[in-house]
Structure formats: structure tokens, C-alpha cells
Scaffold this motif. Structure first.
Motif, PDB file in Angstrom:
ATOM      1  N   LEU A 158       0.072  -7.670  13.124  1.00  0.00           N
ATOM      2  CA  LEU A 158      -1.152  -7.015  13.303  1.00  0.00           C
ATOM      3  C   LEU A 158      -0.748  -5.634  13.364  1.00  0.00           C
ATOM      4  O   LEU A 158      -1.448  -4.459  11.990  1.00  0.00           O
TER       5      LEU A 158
ATOM      6  N   ARG B 118     -13.829 -15.339  11.925  1.00  0.00           N
ATOM      7  CA  ARG B 118     -12.502 -14.180  12.465  1.00  0.00           C
ATOM      8  C   ARG B 118     -11.845 -15.239  14.121  1.00  0.00           C
ATOM      9  O   ARG B 118     -12.447 -16.470  14.320  1.00  0.00           O
TER      10      ARG B 118
ATOM     11  N   GLU C  96      -3.494  -0.085   7.310  1.00  0.00           N
ATOM     12  CA  GLU C  96      -4.864  -0.317   7.630  1.00  0.00           C
ATOM     13  C   GLU C  96      -5.541  -1.393   6.646  1.00  0.00           C
ATOM     14  O   GLU C  96      -5.825  -2.558   7.202  1.00  0.00           O
ATOM     15  N   ASN C  97      -4.764  -1.285   5.136  1.00  0.00           N
ATOM     16  CA  ASN C  97      -5.622  -2.138   4.217  1.00  0.00           C
ATOM     17  C   ASN C  97      -5.359  -3.813   4.471  1.00  0.00           C
ATOM     18  O   ASN C  97      -5.265  -4.739   3.997  1.00  0.00           O
ATOM     19  N   GLU C  98      -4.048  -3.738   4.852  1.00  0.00           N
ATOM     20  CA  GLU C  98      -3.072  -4.764   4.858  1.00  0.00           C
ATOM     21  C   GLU C  98      -3.733  -5.570   6.352  1.00  0.00           C
ATOM     22  O   GLU C  98      -3.559  -6.891   5.938  1.00  0.00           O
ATOM     23  N   ARG C  99      -3.775  -5.052   7.416  1.00  0.00           N
ATOM     24  CA  ARG C  99      -4.219  -5.601   8.475  1.00  0.00           C
ATOM     25  C   ARG C  99      -4.968  -6.494   8.619  1.00  0.00           C
ATOM     26  O   ARG C  99      -5.718  -6.832   8.267  1.00  0.00           O
ATOM     27  N   SER C 100      -6.980  -5.795   7.408  1.00  0.00           N
ATOM     28  CA  SER C 100      -7.520  -6.277   7.055  1.00  0.00           C
ATOM     29  C   SER C 100      -7.779  -7.165   6.057  1.00  0.00           C
ATOM     30  O   SER C 100      -8.318  -8.702   6.549  1.00  0.00           O
ATOM     31  N   GLU C 101      -6.196  -7.682   4.909  1.00  0.00           N
ATOM     32  CA  GLU C 101      -6.291  -8.562   4.528  1.00  0.00           C
ATOM     33  C   GLU C 101      -5.686  -9.567   5.294  1.00  0.00           C
ATOM     34  O   GLU C 101      -5.914 -10.869   4.989  1.00  0.00           O
TER      35      GLU C 101
ATOM     36  N   LYS D 141      -6.047 -10.168   8.186  1.00  0.00           N
ATOM     37  CA  LYS D 141      -6.874 -10.751   9.543  1.00  0.00           C
ATOM     38  C   LYS D 141      -7.480 -11.603   8.516  1.00  0.00           C
ATOM     39  O   LYS D 141      -8.215 -12.839   9.024  1.00  0.00           O
ATOM     40  N   ARG D 142      -8.274 -11.516   7.343  1.00  0.00           N
ATOM     41  CA  ARG D 142      -9.038 -12.253   6.293  1.00  0.00           C
ATOM     42  C   ARG D 142      -7.933 -13.684   6.230  1.00  0.00           C
ATOM     43  O   ARG D 142      -8.960 -14.561   6.187  1.00  0.00           O
TER      44      ARG D 142
END
Length: 260
Positions: free
Chosen positions: A194, A217, A199-204, A206-207
Motif C-alpha cells: 500500500l 476492510r 492515494e488513488n491506487e491505494r484506495s483501489e 484496499k477495495r
């Protein structure tokens, strides 16, 4: 749990560290066992500066002599062992045809034989004091699994079955044995992945990691520790031989989509 003495294996990082942190918070004195001396020493320093409450013992649970030494050092420092948490584990993500004999043996030796030998060495101590609690960490893969986890699923299923048998054998001696099945849990490898993303890649990511978890989660290691602390405490005094999934509901439902 004030003053109780606990041993936690594989406790330098991840789930093991989360368990050790919770037990320390609840008043236990904890022997932190791990093969990684640098991470283990760092972990106990970060947990507390009170060396009367925690000690690190470098231990390779595939070596019986290391296990004997760890138990002896714990008893020498605090006089007994009240709680054992067998957490250490390893695995390989492999197709069946690619699994080597050495890899099979390493997983079985660490994840199953190591658990057994740790219990074998502390059970006489617990029997003498007519009380004790053992919590073995397995995995949701003991119940439901995915392709390429055949060895890991086999060994975790073995931990569950072994724990039940030992729970029956020692119930009359005042010793309780239970198993916790963690689901997908944050660890240093997850954090490394992570942290390498924006930030955008991290959110995706995590999803995607949590796509099959009803709570949406991954678990925090401390959340696994909370479940372990309950089972090891007197609040669970009538619970033995049970298996508790701590997985955000992942093992409670069928997934009709393709495995990702």
C-alpha cells in the motif's frame, strides 16, 4: 489478566505482535518469541520499556531445543506459564505440481509440529497448577480456501483438529484449548504494498483486497489480539475445544463471482 504469564510465538510483527500488545495492555507478562532477532528486539522496545513485563526470546519453532529453551527462560523469569498462543506460521502460494517436498515439510514443521511441541512443553506446567489457556492461531483457510493454497489449507485444518483433541484430553485438568481463525489481516507485506502506491491506487487496492469481506476492510492485528485475549481470559472459563472465526464475516457466505 494482571500478572498472568503468556508466551506468544511469531510475535515480532503482524498478528503475533497485535496479540502480544493486547495481552500486555491487559496486564500479562509476555515472552515474545520469533526467529527474527532484529524485529523481535525492536518490537518489545516499542511495546514497553518495562522489562519486568516483556522479554524477547529468539526462537525457531522448527527446532525442539529452541522451544525447550524458550519455555525454560519464561519459567526462570516469571515462575510459570499461564497462557500459550501459538501464532507462528508460514506458507507458499503454489500450484500443487510446483510444491516441493522441502516446502511441504517446512510448512508442516513450522505451522503444525511447532504448535504441537510448544503445547507439549507447557502442558506439564499447566497441569501442575491445574489451570491454563492455550489459543492456537489457524486461518479461515481451514474452512474455506482458494486455489494454490493446498499446503496451507491442509496444515491449518490440522491445527483445528489437533486443538480439539488436546482440548478434550486436558479439560479435566483445568486447561482450555481453543482456536482462532483470522481472515485477511493487515501485516507488514500488506503495508509495504500500500505504501508503494499513490492515494488513488491505494484506495483501489484496499477495495480489491477487501472485496469478499462483508465488513468491507481488512482486520487490524490488534482485533485478532482482542479475540485471543478473551479466549485466554477467565471470562471464557467455560469455552474449550471451540473454533472462532475472526474474519469480518468472510467465511459466513458464498461468493458466486470468480475468485480474484
Amino acid at each position: 489478566m494482571n500478572g498472568k504469564v503468556a508466551i506468544v510465538t511469531g510475535a515480532a510483527s503482524g498478528i503475533g505482535r497485535g496479540i502480544a500488545e493486547v495481552l500486555l495492555r491487559e496486564g500479562c507478562r509476555v515472552s515474545v518469541l520469533d526467529w527474527n532477532e532484529e524485529e523481535g528486539s525492536s518490537a518489545v522496545t516499542e511495546m514497553t520499556d518495562d522489562r519486568e513485563q516483556v522479554q524477547f526470546i529468539r526462537t525457531d519453532v522448527s527446532k525442539e531445543a529452541d522451544i525447550v529453551r524458550a519455555v525454560e527462560l519464561t519459567v526462570a523469569k516469571w515462575g510459570t506459564v499461564d497462557i500459550l498462543v501459538n501464532n507462528v506460521g508460514t506458507h507458499y502460494y503454489r500450484a500443487v505440481e510446483q510444491v516441493t517436498t522441502d516446502e511441504w515439510d517446512r510448512v508442516m514443521t513450522t505451522d503444525l509440529r511447532g504448535h504441537f511441541l510448544m503445547m507439549q512443553k507447557v502442558l506439564p506446567i499447566m497441569t501442575e497448577q491445574a489451570k491454563g489457556a492455550i489459543v492456537n492461531i489457524a486461518s479461515v483457510h481451514a474452512l474455506q480456501t482458494v486455489p494454490h493454497f493446498s499446503v496451507y489449507a491442509a496444515v491449518k485444518g490440522g491445527v483445528v483438529a489437533m486443538s480439539r483433541s488436546i482440548a478434550l484430553e486436558y479439560a479435566s485438568k483445568g486447561i482450555r484449548v481453543n482456536t482462532v481463525l483470522p481472515g485477511y489481516t493487515r501485516n507488514k507485506n500488506v503495508d509495504r504494498i500500500l505504501n508503494e502506491l499513490d492515494e488513488n491506487e491505494r484506495s483501489e487496492r484496499k477495495r480489491r483486497m477487501a472485496w469478499n469481506i462483508p465488513l468491507g476492510r481488512l482486520a487490524d492485528p490488534v482485533e485478532i489480539g482482542e479475540a485471543v485475549a478473551f479466549l485466554a481470559s477467565d471470562r471464557a472459563s467455560f469455552i474449550t475445544g471451540t473454533t472462532l472465526a475472526v474474519d469480518g464475516g468472510e467465511s459466513s457466505h458464498l461468493s458466486w463471482g470468480h475468485w480474484k
